[in-house]
Every structure is written in structure tokens, then in C-alpha cells.
Design an enzyme around this catalytic site. Structure first.
Site, PDB file in Angstrom:
ATOM      1  N   LYS A  41      47.607  32.324  29.299  1.00  0.00           N
ATOM      2  CA  LYS A  41      46.180  32.136  29.606  1.00  0.00           C
ATOM      3  C   LYS A  41      45.397  33.420  29.315  1.00  0.00           C
ATOM      4  O   LYS A  41      45.995  34.504  29.193  1.00  0.00           O
ATOM      5  CB  LYS A  41      46.030  31.748  31.083  1.00  0.00           C
ATOM      6  CG  LYS A  41      46.639  32.767  32.036  1.00  0.00           C
ATOM      7  CD  LYS A  41      46.805  32.190  33.433  1.00  0.00           C
ATOM      8  CE  LYS A  41      47.333  33.240  34.377  1.00  0.00           C
ATOM      9  NZ  LYS A  41      47.590  32.722  35.717  1.00  0.00           N
ATOM     10  N   MET A  47      27.240  51.473  24.657  1.00  0.00           N
ATOM     11  CA  MET A  47      27.758  50.171  24.244  1.00  0.00           C
ATOM     12  C   MET A  47      28.828  50.312  23.152  1.00  0.00           C
ATOM     13  O   MET A  47      29.840  49.611  23.172  1.00  0.00           O
ATOM     14  CB  MET A  47      26.602  49.293  23.746  1.00  0.00           C
ATOM     15  CG  MET A  47      26.994  47.846  23.511  1.00  0.00           C
ATOM     16  SD  MET A  47      25.652  46.878  22.841  1.00  0.00           S
ATOM     17  CE  MET A  47      24.597  46.684  24.266  1.00  0.00           C
ATOM     18  N   TYR A  99      23.179  59.043  27.825  1.00  0.00           N
ATOM     19  CA  TYR A  99      22.108  58.444  28.621  1.00  0.00           C
ATOM     20  C   TYR A  99      22.016  59.060  30.020  1.00  0.00           C
ATOM     21  O   TYR A  99      23.027  59.228  30.693  1.00  0.00           O
ATOM     22  CB  TYR A  99      22.336  56.935  28.771  1.00  0.00           C
ATOM     23  CG  TYR A  99      22.154  56.148  27.501  1.00  0.00           C
ATOM     24  CD1 TYR A  99      20.941  56.164  26.803  1.00  0.00           C
ATOM     25  CD2 TYR A  99      23.184  55.367  26.992  1.00  0.00           C
ATOM     26  CE1 TYR A  99      20.779  55.428  25.635  1.00  0.00           C
ATOM     27  CE2 TYR A  99      23.032  54.624  25.830  1.00  0.00           C
ATOM     28  CZ  TYR A  99      21.817  54.661  25.151  1.00  0.00           C
ATOM     29  OH  TYR A  99      21.655  53.935  24.009  1.00  0.00           O
ATOM     30  N   ARG A 111      44.249  27.335  46.876  1.00  0.00           N
ATOM     31  CA  ARG A 111      43.457  27.251  45.648  1.00  0.00           C
ATOM     32  C   ARG A 111      43.445  25.784  45.246  1.00  0.00           C
ATOM     33  O   ARG A 111      42.627  25.029  45.754  1.00  0.00           O
ATOM     34  CB  ARG A 111      44.073  28.172  44.593  1.00  0.00           C
ATOM     35  CG  ARG A 111      43.195  28.408  43.390  1.00  0.00           C
ATOM     36  CD  ARG A 111      43.635  29.602  42.551  1.00  0.00           C
ATOM     37  NE  ARG A 111      44.976  29.447  41.980  1.00  0.00           N
ATOM     38  CZ  ARG A 111      45.569  30.380  41.222  1.00  0.00           C
ATOM     39  NH1 ARG A 111      44.924  31.497  40.930  1.00  0.00           N
ATOM     40  NH2 ARG A 111      46.779  30.195  40.736  1.00  0.00           N
TER      41      ARG A 111
HETATM   42  C1  LIG Z   1      48.630  33.276  36.262  1.00  0.00           C
HETATM   43  C2  LIG Z   1      49.659  32.461  36.920  1.00  0.00           C
HETATM   44  C3  LIG Z   1      51.004  32.843  36.863  1.00  0.00           C
HETATM   45  C4  LIG Z   1      51.453  34.168  36.290  1.00  0.00           C
HETATM   46  O1  LIG Z   1      51.199  35.195  37.195  1.00  0.00           O
HETATM   47  P1  LIG Z   1      51.746  36.674  36.954  1.00  0.00           P
HETATM   48  O2  LIG Z   1      51.409  37.413  38.181  1.00  0.00           O
HETATM   49  O3  LIG Z   1      51.045  37.195  35.747  1.00  0.00           O
HETATM   50  O4  LIG Z   1      53.215  36.537  36.712  1.00  0.00           O
HETATM   51  C5  LIG Z   1      51.947  31.958  37.395  1.00  0.00           C
HETATM   52  N1  LIG Z   1      51.570  30.795  37.977  1.00  0.00           N
HETATM   53  C6  LIG Z   1      50.282  30.415  38.078  1.00  0.00           C
HETATM   54  C7  LIG Z   1      49.938  29.136  38.752  1.00  0.00           C
HETATM   55  C8  LIG Z   1      49.282  31.249  37.573  1.00  0.00           C
HETATM   56  O5  LIG Z   1      47.994  30.884  37.700  1.00  0.00           O
END
Ligand SMILES: *Cc1c(COP(=O)(O)O)cnc(C)c1O
Length: 368
Positions: free
Chosen positions: A35, A309, A261, A134
Site C-alpha cells: 500500500k 519548495m 525566506y 478501526r
Molecule cells: C499496513 C498494515 C499492515 C503492515 O503493517 P507494518 O507495521 O508495516 O508491518 C498489516 N496489516 C494491516 C491490516 C495493515 O493495514
């Protein structure tokens, strides 16, 4: 290579990291979270390496777009969508063979409705909330939901999973509570062998060997950005991320002169000031102004004045540095290092956020 600034990804070390994790898993499968552009390292490139090395069994994404990009790039291994989904995404999720997380009765029902109407089947993982609060169903209601999934032909049940909330602190008492909740749920429903039970993220893999179940999901660990409290058998895992640039300009500045700046930095003596072509427009945080250092010729020099920037300034005093010399903002140079953790600590955040902050303007260069 004529880039001004870029991210260098060490694929050799990445493959090493994957192997070290795999060696420690015994019989559990390895799901690699990719992700957020594979934690900034480049979604498709990382997925391709993971697929070609044949060490990784599953990939995990957060959004439909990420999953689509992987399928469009000819990634064939199973992909789990970790997050929640919307009704208008179901068609594309199924079309792209993405395995969907069922986190409530409602979500299950809208999938069933879609499948009934369109004569489709959907691969699913049931998400149990053991304390993250969550997404996911409480263990008490999960049994009924699992029964519903089992009784409807449209669902192909691929997995049952949960997520640690506090595992980065291995002594946190809540870890054992979650582990027990998940274990007893699995024991109670006794799923068939082809249903994958999975719980552990990076911290889970590092600290809870009895929480591996059928599959683990370590992201940060695979990218080597999880460095705190590493058990010995994982010590070969290293960061694969470097942020590099080169000196673009040089000038001598008199004492008592303001830099950049708002003149947030004023020279104390006559000194040499370099300009480096990288800034917050690339994702290099402005709040590192007058805090972070960079490496040039194996020495650390302070960033002075406000980060702009597209550019920032560095004070090298009387040292000798030339236009075109390599600048390392994160990573190693000679025997010196500025680590992801160094930068994360300056910004009071985690290494994850630093990795995710760099945007598309920085090319990802892959080193084998
Ligand atoms: C992002 C995520 C992981 C991975 O987490 P890490 O701490 O990077 O190993 C595993 N399971 C779920 C549900 C996640 O959202």
C-alpha cells in the site's frame, strides 16, 4: 543519469530482507503490504520483485486503484484489499480478482446483492476487530457473519484476519489479549485448511512467534524501516531507501547575513553556502529547516535557513565541496549515515510517514 534529486531503492537488500523474513516463518505464508506506493518505494517495481523472487505469496493493498495498477502491470499473485470498500467499487474489485475484506454484515450483504444480480463470485477475508477499533466485526458477532458467508454460494472464503493495535511495544499487555481473542475465535469456528488465518504485522512477526498462524503481513520490516528492538534472527534486515541529490550552486556569504525566506538563519562568520535542488515540493519537509543535516563527501553538514519548495541551503564553513558532488539526505555515504529514524525523530513521527511523504517528482532508481 542526469537527475537532480532522486530516491534510490536497494533491491539487493530488499531481496535479502524478504529471504530473512521467509526463513523465520516456518510454514506460514508471506503477505507483503504494498500500500501507499509500497511505502514510497514504488508499487509496481516492488511487486514485480516480490513476485519474481517467489518468496512472497500474497500482496496487500489499501485502495482499489493500487490493486488495479498491480493487475495492469501483470501481477498474478493473490492481492488482499486491507481496507473497507464502497458499493460502487465491487464490480472493479471482482473484475481485477482482488480479495475483499468483509468488515460488517452490511458489507457482506451489498456484495451478495451485486453477485446475485450479476452472477458473480467474490473472494473474501473476514476481518475481526480484536481491539484496533478501526474496521472489522467483534468476535461475538463474527461467528454469525462467518455462517452467513459460508451459506451463500457467492462468497469464496479465503481468510480470517485481525490486526494488532499496540504490538510495536512488545510488552504492552493488550497484545496478549488480542492474540487470545483471535486464537479462541479460530479455535471456536475451526475453519477448513484452505482458509488463511492471519494477524501479525511487522511488530507481530518480530515479537509474537505464536501469532503467525497461516500467514503474516509485515510491511515495514520487509522495507527495513522497522529498526527498534530487533531480535537477533532478524538483524540482517536493513533499510533499502536512500534520498540523494547533488550540489547545484556555491557561494561565499559574509558574517551576519540572513539565509533564505524570513532569514531564519543568520551567519555567524564568513562561510560557504551550498544550494541543493530539493525541497518540500518533493516531500522533504519544510519543518526540517535549521534542524536536519545532509552528507557530502562523508561528512555531515547542517541545512540552514528555511527549506524552499525546490531548493535548500547547506553551510559547509571552510570545507571544499564542488558543484555536482553527491548529497545524501537519507542513507549512507562513506562510513556515515543519516537514517530514516534520525529524520523521523526530528519530526516527532514514525519512519512510515517519512517514507510515504515523498511524491512523484522524485524518480525511484532501482539498484540491483
Ligand atoms: C499496513 C498494515 C499492515 C503492515 O503493517 P507494518 O507495521 O508495516 O508491518 C498489516 N496489516 C494491516 C491490516 C495493515 O493495514
Amino acid at each position: 543519469m542526469n537527475l537532480s534529486s532522486y530516491i534510490e531503492v536497494d533491491l539487493k537488500q530488499f531481496k535479502k530482507n524478504l529471504l530473512i523474513i521467509k526463513e523465520n516463518l516456518k510454514d506460514s505464508l508471506f503477505c507483503l503490504p504494498v500500500k501507499a506506493n509500497a511505502y514510497g518505494h514504488g508499487l509496481v517495481e516492488i511487486a514485480k520483485v516480490a513476485q519474481d523472487e517467489k518468496v512472497v505469496d500474497y500482496l496487500a493493498c489499501a485502495t482499489l486503484e493500487e490493486g488495479k495498477m498491480l493487475r495492469d502491470a501483470n501481477i498474478k499473485i493473490p492481492i488482499l484489499m486491507l481496507g473497507s470498500f464502497f458499493e460502487d467499487q465491487i464490480e472493479d474489485l471482482i473484475k481485477n480478482d482482488l480479495e475483499v475484506t468483509i468488515s460488517s454484515f452490511l458489507k457482506a450483504k451489498i456484495i451478495k446483492d451485486f453477485c446475485d444480480k450479476n452472477n458473480k463470485k467474490c473472494k473474501v477475508h473476514l476481518k475481526i476487530d480484536t481491539g484496533m477499533k478501526r474496521i472489522g466485526v467483534r468476535p461475538q458477532t463474527a461467528e454469525k457473519l462467518l455462517e452467513f458467508l459460508n451459506n451463500e454460494d457467492c462468497f469464496i472464503i479465503k481468510g480470517i484476519f485481525s490486526h494488532f493495535a499496540c504490538a510495536e511495544n512488545k510488552d504492552h499487555p493488550f497484545n496478549q489479549i488480542q492474540l487470545n481473542e483471535f486464537s479462541s475465535f479460530i479455535k471456536q469456528v475451526n475453519p477448513p485448511k484452505d482458509v488463511l488465518c492471519h494477524l501479525a504485522n511487522s511488530a507481530g512477526v518480530l515479537y509474537f512467534e505464536n501469532g503467525y498462524f497461516d500467514m503474516v503481513r509485515p510491511g515495514a520490516l520487509a522495507y527495513g524501516c522497522y529498526t527498534a528492538n530487533m531480535p537477533e534472527k532478524f538483524e540482517g534486515i536493513k533499510s533499502i531507501f536512500s534520498l540523494k541529490s547533488r550540489v547545484s550552486f556555491f557561494k561565499v556569504v559574509n558574517e551576519n547575513e540572513g539565509i533564505s525566506y524570513s532569514h531564519t538563519y543568520v551567519t555567524k562568520n564568513k562561510t560557504r553556502i551550498l544550494t541543493i535542488p530539493i525541497g518540500y515540493g518533493d516531500g522533504y519537509f519544510r519543518s526540517l529547516s535549521n534542524k536536519a543535516k545532509v552528507l557530502i563527501n562523508g561528512r555531515k553538514y547542517p541545512i540552514v535557513g528555511t527549506i524552499c519548495m525546490d531548493q535548500l541551503m547547506v553551510d559547509i564553513q571552510n570545507d571544499s565541496v564542488f558543484v555536482d558532488d553527491e548529497v545524501v539526505l537519507i542513507g549512507k555515504q562513506k562510513d556515515q549515515e543519516i537514517s530514516l529514524l534520525d529524520i523521523a525523530e526530528l519530526l516527532h513521527t514514525v519512519t512510515y510517514e517519512i517514507l510515504c511523504s515523498f511524491n512523484k517528482r522524485l524518480a525511484r532508481i532501482y539498484k540491483n
